[in-house]
Motif scaffolding. Structure first.
Motif, PDB file in Angstrom:
ATOM      1  N   ALA A 122      -1.502 -59.130  22.210  1.00 23.45           N
ATOM      2  CA  ALA A 122      -0.853 -57.712  21.697  1.00 23.45           C
ATOM      3  C   ALA A 122       0.054 -58.223  20.530  1.00 23.45           C
ATOM      4  CB  ALA A 122       0.096 -56.897  22.657  1.00 23.45           C
ATOM      5  N   GLU A 123       0.913 -59.281  20.520  1.00 23.53           N
ATOM      6  CA  GLU A 123       1.479 -59.451  19.473  1.00 23.53           C
ATOM      7  C   GLU A 123       0.650 -60.000  18.189  1.00 23.53           C
ATOM      8  OE1 GLU A 123       4.195 -62.294  20.752  1.00 23.53           O
ATOM      9  OE2 GLU A 123       5.854 -60.929  21.470  1.00 23.53           O
ATOM     10  N   ARG A 124      -0.537 -60.720  18.342  1.00 23.56           N
ATOM     11  CA  ARG A 124      -1.520 -61.106  17.536  1.00 23.56           C
ATOM     12  C   ARG A 124      -2.134 -59.900  16.932  1.00 23.56           C
ATOM     13  NH1 ARG A 124      -5.411 -65.291  20.065  1.00 23.56           N
ATOM     14  NH2 ARG A 124      -3.298 -66.549  20.274  1.00 23.56           N
ATOM     15  N   LEU A 125      -2.319 -58.819  17.657  1.00 25.44           N
ATOM     16  CA  LEU A 125      -3.157 -57.525  17.230  1.00 25.44           C
ATOM     17  C   LEU A 125      -2.285 -56.922  16.157  1.00 25.44           C
ATOM     18  CD1 LEU A 125      -5.005 -55.264  17.057  1.00 25.44           C
ATOM     19  CD2 LEU A 125      -4.274 -54.397  19.180  1.00 25.44           C
ATOM     20  N   LEU A 126      -0.692 -56.848  16.750  1.00 30.75           N
ATOM     21  CA  LEU A 126      -0.027 -56.182  15.843  1.00 30.75           C
ATOM     22  C   LEU A 126       0.218 -56.995  14.435  1.00 30.75           C
ATOM     23  CD1 LEU A 126       2.468 -54.198  15.273  1.00 30.75           C
ATOM     24  CD2 LEU A 126       4.129 -55.993  16.665  1.00 30.75           C
ATOM     25  N   ALA A 127       0.308 -58.283  14.464  1.00 30.00           N
ATOM     26  CA  ALA A 127       0.426 -59.062  13.143  1.00 30.00           C
ATOM     27  C   ALA A 127      -0.961 -58.697  12.178  1.00 30.00           C
ATOM     28  CB  ALA A 127       0.444 -60.600  13.536  1.00 30.00           C
ATOM     29  N   VAL A 128      -2.148 -58.743  13.005  1.00 31.48           N
ATOM     30  CA  VAL A 128      -3.368 -58.374  12.141  1.00 31.48           C
ATOM     31  C   VAL A 128      -3.262 -57.067  11.528  1.00 31.48           C
ATOM     32  CG1 VAL A 128      -5.981 -58.366  12.200  1.00 31.48           C
ATOM     33  CG2 VAL A 128      -4.643 -60.187  13.341  1.00 31.48           C
ATOM     34  N   ALA A 129      -3.026 -56.121  12.312  1.00 37.49           N
ATOM     35  CA  ALA A 129      -2.829 -54.744  12.154  1.00 37.49           C
ATOM     36  C   ALA A 129      -1.934 -54.579  10.728  1.00 37.49           C
ATOM     37  CB  ALA A 129      -2.602 -53.760  13.169  1.00 37.49           C
ATOM     38  N   GLU A 130      -0.777 -55.146  10.933  1.00 36.85           N
ATOM     39  CA  GLU A 130       0.083 -54.795   9.844  1.00 36.85           C
ATOM     40  C   GLU A 130      -0.375 -55.605   8.718  1.00 36.85           C
ATOM     41  OE1 GLU A 130       3.789 -56.534  11.824  1.00 36.85           O
ATOM     42  OE2 GLU A 130       4.413 -54.587  12.305  1.00 36.85           O
ATOM     43  N   GLU A 139     -11.659 -54.999   9.266  1.00 35.84           N
ATOM     44  CA  GLU A 139     -12.363 -55.626   9.903  1.00 35.84           C
ATOM     45  C   GLU A 139     -11.734 -56.595  11.035  1.00 35.84           C
ATOM     46  OE1 GLU A 139     -12.748 -54.913   7.012  1.00 35.84           O
ATOM     47  OE2 GLU A 139     -14.819 -53.649   7.165  1.00 35.84           O
ATOM     48  N   GLY A 140     -10.771 -57.344  10.427  1.00 35.87           N
ATOM     49  CA  GLY A 140      -9.716 -58.213  11.251  1.00 35.87           C
ATOM     50  C   GLY A 140      -9.265 -57.451  12.493  1.00 35.87           C
ATOM     51  N   ARG A 288      -3.135 -48.498  11.502  1.00 31.76           N
ATOM     52  CA  ARG A 288      -1.743 -47.791  11.963  1.00 31.76           C
ATOM     53  C   ARG A 288      -1.588 -47.751  13.573  1.00 31.76           C
ATOM     54  NH1 ARG A 288      -1.804 -43.757   9.352  1.00 31.76           N
ATOM     55  NH2 ARG A 288      -1.978 -42.081  10.919  1.00 31.76           N
ATOM     56  N   THR A 289      -2.759 -46.920  14.164  1.00 31.16           N
ATOM     57  CA  THR A 289      -2.907 -46.868  15.307  1.00 31.16           C
ATOM     58  C   THR A 289      -2.875 -48.074  16.264  1.00 31.16           C
ATOM     59  OG1 THR A 289      -4.000 -44.611  14.930  1.00 31.16           O
ATOM     60  CG2 THR A 289      -4.365 -45.593  17.287  1.00 31.16           C
ATOM     61  N   ALA A 290      -3.724 -49.226  15.474  1.00 32.56           N
ATOM     62  CA  ALA A 290      -3.688 -50.295  16.191  1.00 32.56           C
ATOM     63  C   ALA A 290      -2.200 -51.109  16.639  1.00 32.56           C
ATOM     64  CB  ALA A 290      -4.545 -51.230  15.503  1.00 32.56           C
ATOM     65  N   ALA A 291      -1.450 -50.968  15.491  1.00 24.47           N
ATOM     66  CA  ALA A 291      -0.412 -51.534  15.422  1.00 24.47           C
ATOM     67  C   ALA A 291       0.724 -50.806  16.579  1.00 24.47           C
ATOM     68  CB  ALA A 291       0.445 -51.269  13.959  1.00 24.47           C
ATOM     69  N   GLU A 292       0.741 -49.334  16.731  1.00 27.15           N
ATOM     70  CA  GLU A 292       1.164 -48.865  17.600  1.00 27.15           C
ATOM     71  C   GLU A 292       0.742 -48.853  19.036  1.00 27.15           C
ATOM     72  OE1 GLU A 292       0.653 -44.544  16.365  1.00 27.15           O
ATOM     73  OE2 GLU A 292       1.911 -45.038  14.158  1.00 27.15           O
ATOM     74  N   SER A 293      -0.424 -49.177  19.034  1.00 23.84           N
ATOM     75  CA  SER A 293      -0.846 -49.499  20.522  1.00 23.84           C
ATOM     76  C   SER A 293      -0.480 -50.924  20.823  1.00 23.84           C
ATOM     77  CB  SER A 293      -2.569 -49.557  20.427  1.00 23.84           C
ATOM     78  OG  SER A 293      -2.851 -47.881  20.297  1.00 23.84           O
TER      79      SER A 293
END
Length: 400
Positions: A122-130, A139-140, A288-293
């Motif tokens: 989840a933290e990795r997804l947050l970093a990539v989304a930001e 894409e990432g 933005r939604t990916a970061a919130e999720s």
């Protein structure tokens, strides 16, 4: 006292006291241990078992375990990690209340592993989304979402539960909104101006762009007004848009102000591609939604009151809004809609993992259980080439 550390020590102590307990722990993996030394020890214990070490075959019912079992374990594990000495093996043995409880100690280890794994991805997804919000890249983020969904599905299989989204009993707190650049907000404003002043522009985005895709709440509400006019078959222009805004009370409640409406409703001679701009808004919405999720999943993983099955189910539920945005992104770009990974049937679970799941049940419960992308790029290139954002000195930006 750290319950997870106690569980890891008790499990290793159980195997040192009774090597045969390893037969009941085939569903556990070295990477499930939090401490590197514990990972090394468990890996070595398995290797010795697989190599046919005499200590594994010895009868330990009388409490006697061959000394070679301990010395060989210490020697081999000491080559792979630091800080292991005979005294620590004694600590592990002393930390084990009952060697026969090894599967339950293994449950504690696996539960800790699941929480760490979910948090990590989840933290990795947050970093990539930001990072995607800053770079305008999606894409990432989409790839990392698939990785997280796949990890949750795999963890569900290991825990012995179906990978099914589960709505939380209580409404979770809203995740902090991700920061959006001024350029993205300017894109939203310019898109709204196009939709108001360019005939047929709204039809280009109406099927896949939603009010929630706008980072600015006022922009989203104004788009909702335009969509309502379009849905009713009424004309869209500055006058009808302003009337719809008033009818919905958006000026009275402060959602919109006349000053904010002037750049949209007062502009004229606006030229550009609504479809291309809509895709940019949807791109930002996805990241933005990916970061919130991702933030919501991180909060769930930190809640120790949630059992692993609940954590996995609620984490999958938290990804639901993100998948909805991704589906519309694929529609906007003419991409196929693959089936969701979370909806696929769970793979066959090895018998050892089934036994591990049953070890979490009471005897009564156990008895009951027995009974195309290139075309999109070309379109974006053509649209961006024809898009003209008026400058402050251009007559296209003038307001009347």
């Amino acid at each position: 006292m750290d319950p997870l550390l106690a569980g890891e020590q008790a499990l290793l102590g159980a195997v040192l006291l009774d090597p045969r307990q390893l037969r009941r722990l085939d569903w556990l993996e070295p990477r499930d241990f939090q401490r590197p030394a514990h990972r090394a020890l468990f890996s070595v214990l398995r290797e010795l078992r697989d190599a046919g070490h005499p200590g594994f075959a010895a009868d330990s019912d009388d409490g006697e375990v061959p000394l070679e079992w301990l010395t060989d374990t210490l020697a081999l594990a000491g080559e792979r990690t630091r800080g292991l000495d005979p005294s620590y093996l004694h600590t592990l043995v002393a930390a084990c209340p009952r060697a026969g409880h090894a599967p339950l100690y293994g449950r504690i280890v696996l539960e800790g592993s699941i929480r760490r794994t979910v948090t990590e991805h989840a933290e990795r997804l947050l970093a990539v989304a930001e990072a995607g919000l800053v770079a305008g890249e999606v894409e990432g983020t989409a790839h990392q979402v698939d990785v997280l969904a796949g990890v949750l599905t795999d963890l569900a299989g290991r825990w012995g539960t179906p990978p099914r989204a589960q709505k939380p009993a209580a409404v979770p707190a809203a995740a902090p909104a991700a920061e959006v650049s001024e350029e993205a907000l300017a894109d939203e404003q310019f898109l709204l101006a196009l939709l108001v002043h360019q005939d047929g522009a709204l039809q280009e985005v109406f099927d896949w762009l939603r009010p929630g895709d706008f980072a600015d709440t006022g922009h989203g509400q104004l788009y909702r007004c335009l969509g309502a006019l379009h849905h009713r078959g009424e004309p869209v222009d500055p006058v009808t848009a302003l009337w719809e805004v008033r009818r919905r009370g958006l000026l009275a409640d402060g959602t919109l102000t006349e000053e904010r409406l002037v750049p949209v409703l007062g502009a004229h001679l606006v030229a550009g591609s609504a479809e291309w701009l809509g895709e940019q808004v949807l791109r930002t919405s996805l990241t933005r939604t990916a970061a919130e999720s991702a933030k919501r999943v991180t909060v769930l993983a930190a809640d120790e009151r949630l059992a692993p099955g609940q954590l996995i189910g609620q984490a999958l539920h938290a990804l639901g809004p993100l998948e909805e945005v991704r589906a519309r992104w694929r529609t906007a770009n003419g991409l196929p809609s693959p089936g969701r990974a979370t909806a696929q049937a769970a793979p066959d679970v090895p018998a050892a993992r089934v036994n591990a799941a049953l070890s979490r049940s009471t005897p009564q419960q156990r008895a009951a259980k027995a009974a195309s992308p290139a075309a999109s790029a070309a379109r974006a290139g053509t649209a961006s080439a024809t898009r003209h954002r008026p400058s402050s000195s251009s007559p296209l930006r003038s307001t009347t």
